[in-house]
Scaffold this motif. Structure first.
Motif, PDB file in Angstrom:
ATOM      1  N   TYR A   1      10.038 -10.953  -8.746  1.00  0.00           N
ATOM      2  CA  TYR A   1       9.830  -9.600  -9.261  1.00  0.00           C
ATOM      3  C   TYR A   1      10.968  -9.285 -10.208  1.00  0.00           C
ATOM      4  CZ  TYR A   1       8.754  -4.591  -9.218  1.00  0.00           C
ATOM      5  OH  TYR A   1       8.432  -3.318  -9.574  1.00  0.00           O
ATOM      6  N   ASP A  27       4.371  -9.570  -8.976  1.00  0.00           N
ATOM      7  CA  ASP A  27       4.461  -8.170  -8.573  1.00  0.00           C
ATOM      8  C   ASP A  27       4.457  -8.131  -7.048  1.00  0.00           C
ATOM      9  OD1 ASP A  27       4.167  -5.505  -7.953  1.00  0.00           O
ATOM     10  OD2 ASP A  27       2.474  -5.152  -9.299  1.00  0.00           O
ATOM     11  N   PHE A  29       4.355  -5.745  -5.137  1.00  0.00           N
ATOM     12  CA  PHE A  29       3.469  -4.729  -4.585  1.00  0.00           C
ATOM     13  C   PHE A  29       2.004  -5.164  -4.665  1.00  0.00           C
ATOM     14  CE2 PHE A  29       7.288  -2.523  -6.137  1.00  0.00           C
ATOM     15  CZ  PHE A  29       7.758  -2.063  -4.924  1.00  0.00           C
ATOM     16  N   ASN A  30       1.746  -6.195  -5.474  1.00  0.00           N
ATOM     17  CA  ASN A  30       0.415  -6.800  -5.565  1.00  0.00           C
ATOM     18  C   ASN A  30       0.573  -8.311  -5.693  1.00  0.00           C
ATOM     19  OD1 ASN A  30      -1.420  -4.345  -5.827  1.00  0.00           O
ATOM     20  ND2 ASN A  30       0.071  -3.970  -7.453  1.00  0.00           N
TER      21      ASN A  30
END
Length: 198
Positions: A1, A27, A29-30
Motif C-alpha cells: 500500500y 489497496d 482496503f480492497n
C-alpha cells in the motif's frame, strides 16, 4: 500500500541496503482475490524471497534483514546500543500504529466515531515524541551513521506529517531538523508516499 508506513520503513531499509527488489502495490482496503492466501490478516508489507517463501509483518521482515545483513553499517553501527535501538524502533512504530488507528477510525461514519479514541491516540503520540525528541544526537539518531532506527523514526515522522498535518512535528524543532536531513537521502525521496486527497 503506497501510504503504509510499515511498508515504507522496509522499502527505505531495502534502499539503504542497496538491494534489488520489486514493489507490488495493492489497496489494503480492497485486497486482490487470493491475497488472503499470502497473508490471512490482509496487511502489508509482505516480503517474498527468491525461494518464493514469504515473510509477513514489518517487524519480522526487519528482523530477517538484520540477521542476514548484520555486517552492514545500518545494523552494525548500533550493535553496542542494540537494546536502546530496538526500544526506540518499537516506540516509533507505535507512533505509526496510533496514527493508522486514527485514520481507520476516521473512515467510520461520523455518528460512530469516538472523540476519546482520537484523544487517547494523540496523547500517546505526543508523549512518545516528547520522550524522544531530545535524544537525537546528530544528523542521525545515534550520531553520524544512519541506522535502521532512522529508517523507522523518519517513516513515523513522515507519516505524522501525511496524516496529522505538519503542526504535530513542528512543535519539536529538533525532530523537524532531523527529518529534513533524512529527507535529503535518496531512500526517503524514492519512497515518499503520495499525498492524501483533500
Amino acid at each position: 500500500y503506497a501510504r503504509s508506513p510499515f511498508g515504507r520503513r522496509i522499502r527505505i531499509l531495502l534502499e539503504e541496503l542497496k538491494m534489488n527488489y520489486k514493489v507490488e502495490t495493492l489497496d489494503v482496503f480492497n485486497p486482490p482475490i487470493g491475497y488472503e492466501n499470502i497473508n490471512p490478516l490482509g496487511r502489508v508489507p509482505v516480503l517474498q524471497l527468491p525461494s518464493s517463501q514469504c515473510i509477513i509483518d514489518s517487524y519480522q521482515i526487519q528482523s530477517y534483514l538484520r540477521e542476514h545483513f548484520s555486517y552492514d553499517p545500518i545494523f552494525s553501527s548500533v550493535s553496542a546500543n542494540i537494546a536502546e535501538a530496538l526500544n526506540v524502533s518499537g516506540l516509533v512504530v507505535g507512533i505509526m500504529e496510533c496514527t493508522v488507528a486514527q485514520v481507520i477510525e476516521r473512515m467510520r461514519p461520523i455518528s460512530l466515531q469516538m472523540p476519546i479514541v482520537f484523544e487517547d491516540y494523540m496523547e500517546s503520540i505526543e508523549r512518545t515524541l516528547k520522550s524522544l525528541h531530545y535524544k537525537v544526537k546528530g544528523p542521525y539518531f545515534f550520531g553520524k551513521q544512519i541506522s535502521f532506527v532512522d529508517c523507522d523514526f523518519g517513516t513515523a515522522i513522515g507519516y505524522c506529517d501525511l496524516r496529522l498535518g505538519s503542526g504535530v512535528i513542528d512543535r519539536y524543532p529538533q525532530l523537524r531538523e532531523y527529518y529534513n536531513q533524512l529527507n535529503i537521502r535518496p531512500s526517503f525521496q524514492k519512497t515518499t508516499p503520495p499525498p492524501v486527497a483533500a
